[in-house]
Design a protein around this motif. Structure first.
Motif, PDB file in Angstrom:
ATOM      1  N   UNK A   1       0.815  -1.215   0.000  1.00 53.42           N
ATOM      2  CA  UNK A   1       0.000   0.000   0.000  1.00 53.42           C
ATOM      3  C   UNK A   1       0.853   1.272   0.000  1.00 53.42           C
ATOM      4  N   UNK A   2       1.942   1.269   0.730  1.00 47.51           N
ATOM      5  CA  UNK A   2       2.781   2.483   0.810  1.00 47.51           C
ATOM      6  C   UNK A   2       3.363   2.851  -0.559  1.00 47.51           C
ATOM      7  N   UNK A   3       4.046   1.921  -1.271  1.00 49.06           N
ATOM      8  CA  UNK A   3       4.547   2.299  -2.602  1.00 49.06           C
ATOM      9  C   UNK A   3       3.429   2.645  -3.577  1.00 49.06           C
ATOM     10  N   UNK A   4       2.303   1.928  -3.497  1.00 48.83           N
ATOM     11  CA  UNK A   4       1.168   2.238  -4.365  1.00 48.83           C
ATOM     12  C   UNK A   4       0.689   3.664  -4.119  1.00 48.83           C
ATOM     13  N   UNK A   5       0.585   4.051  -2.846  1.00 48.31           N
ATOM     14  CA  UNK A   5       0.178   5.413  -2.516  1.00 48.31           C
ATOM     15  C   UNK A   5       1.176   6.449  -2.994  1.00 48.31           C
ATOM     16  N   UNK A   6       2.478   6.141  -2.872  1.00 49.99           N
ATOM     17  CA  UNK A   6       3.502   7.074  -3.357  1.00 49.99           C
ATOM     18  C   UNK A   6       3.396   7.290  -4.862  1.00 49.99           C
ATOM     19  N   UNK A   7       3.210   6.210  -5.595  1.00 49.47           N
ATOM     20  CA  UNK A   7       3.146   6.320  -7.053  1.00 49.47           C
ATOM     21  C   UNK A   7       1.866   7.030  -7.489  1.00 49.47           C
ATOM     22  N   UNK A   8       0.735   6.641  -6.915  1.00 49.38           N
ATOM     23  CA  UNK A   8      -0.546   7.200  -7.350  1.00 49.38           C
ATOM     24  C   UNK A   8      -0.729   8.663  -6.937  1.00 49.38           C
ATOM     25  N   UNK A   9      -0.186   9.048  -5.782  1.00 46.94           N
ATOM     26  CA  UNK A   9      -0.358  10.430  -5.326  1.00 46.94           C
ATOM     27  C   UNK A   9       0.615  11.385  -6.008  1.00 46.94           C
ATOM     28  N   UNK A  10       1.767  10.896  -6.422  1.00 42.87           N
ATOM     29  CA  UNK A  10       2.756  11.753  -7.063  1.00 42.87           C
ATOM     30  C   UNK A  10       3.411  12.721  -6.093  1.00 42.87           C
ATOM     31  N   UNK A  11       3.479  12.360  -4.826  1.00 45.64           N
ATOM     32  CA  UNK A  11       4.086  13.233  -3.813  1.00 45.64           C
ATOM     33  C   UNK A  11       5.538  13.542  -4.161  1.00 45.64           C
ATOM     34  N   UNK A  12       6.269  12.540  -4.592  1.00 42.84           N
ATOM     35  CA  UNK A  12       7.668  12.727  -4.980  1.00 42.84           C
ATOM     36  C   UNK A  12       7.687  12.889  -6.495  1.00 42.84           C
ATOM     37  N   UNK A  13       8.142  14.054  -6.949  1.00 44.70           N
ATOM     38  CA  UNK A  13       8.089  14.355  -8.382  1.00 44.70           C
ATOM     39  C   UNK A  13       9.190  13.667  -9.186  1.00 44.70           C
ATOM     40  N   UNK A  14      10.334  13.368  -8.556  1.00 43.45           N
ATOM     41  CA  UNK A  14      11.425  12.707  -9.266  1.00 43.45           C
ATOM     42  C   UNK A  14      11.124  11.211  -9.370  1.00 43.45           C
ATOM     43  N   UNK A  15      10.957  10.735 -10.588  1.00 41.14           N
ATOM     44  CA  UNK A  15      10.580   9.334 -10.778  1.00 41.14           C
ATOM     45  C   UNK A  15      11.683   8.369 -10.371  1.00 41.14           C
ATOM     46  N   UNK A  16      12.944   8.803 -10.453  1.00 40.31           N
ATOM     47  CA  UNK A  16      14.040   7.925 -10.038  1.00 40.31           C
ATOM     48  C   UNK A  16      14.005   7.668  -8.542  1.00 40.31           C
ATOM     49  N   UNK A  17      13.703   8.691  -7.776  1.00 37.40           N
ATOM     50  CA  UNK A  17      13.612   8.526  -6.318  1.00 37.40           C
ATOM     51  C   UNK A  17      12.423   7.630  -5.972  1.00 37.40           C
ATOM     52  N   UNK A  18      11.303   7.864  -6.643  1.00 39.64           N
ATOM     53  CA  UNK A  18      10.120   7.031  -6.406  1.00 39.64           C
ATOM     54  C   UNK A  18      10.415   5.576  -6.752  1.00 39.64           C
TER      55      UNK A  18
END
Length: 140
Positions: free
Chosen positions: A51-68
């Motif tokens: 759930x945590x990574x899914x939430x990070x990806x779907x919300x777009x909180x971190x704009x740098x895709x490499x960090x995500x």
């Protein structure tokens, strides 16, 4: 003499020496199976680690895709360990440590395969012929 005991099974159906002295199959069942609590703990951790990574990806909180992507990979590695410990019961106690040795060997082989694949893909991209980039394909 009971038929189960003649084949090395004890009265409760477990392998091992029976009361009448018959030999067992030599399997150690100690630490081989988890408890219901272990399975529930593993399931809850798996849901959280998904759930945590899914939430990070779907919300777009971190704009740098490499960090995500890096964060998602770390969560994936932790989830692999959770699955191996809670569902596959891999530890140093089961089967005299052979499952741990198999795990270490598997990790080494997977690491070599992944590192080699990434190395090849990076160098294929870096050494691609000029004019063959995906942006230039529309001009052809």
């Amino acid at each position: 003499m009971n038929a189960d005991r003649a084949h090395g099974h004890s009265a409760d159906g477990a392998h091992g020496p029976s009361p009448d002295g018959a030999h067992g199959h030599g399997h150690s069942t100690e630490g081989a199976h988890g408890t219901r609590r272990d399975y529930v703990t593993g399931f809850v951790l798996s849901v959280i680690l998904t759930a945590i990574p899914f939430g990070l990806v779907m919300s777009g909180i971190i704009t740098d895709t490499r960090i995500t992507a890096g964060i998602v990979m770390v969560f994936a590695l932790v989830q692999i360990v959770v699955h191996m410990v809670y569902f596959l019961h891999m530890n140093s106690k089961s089967e005299n440590g052979w499952t741990l040795m198999a795990l270490i060997f598997t990790i080494i082989v997977v690491t070599i395969c992944l590192a080699g694949s990434l190395w090849v893909m990076f160098h294929m991209n870096a050494n691609m012929m000029p004019g063959m980039a995906s942006g230039d394909m529309g001009a052809m």
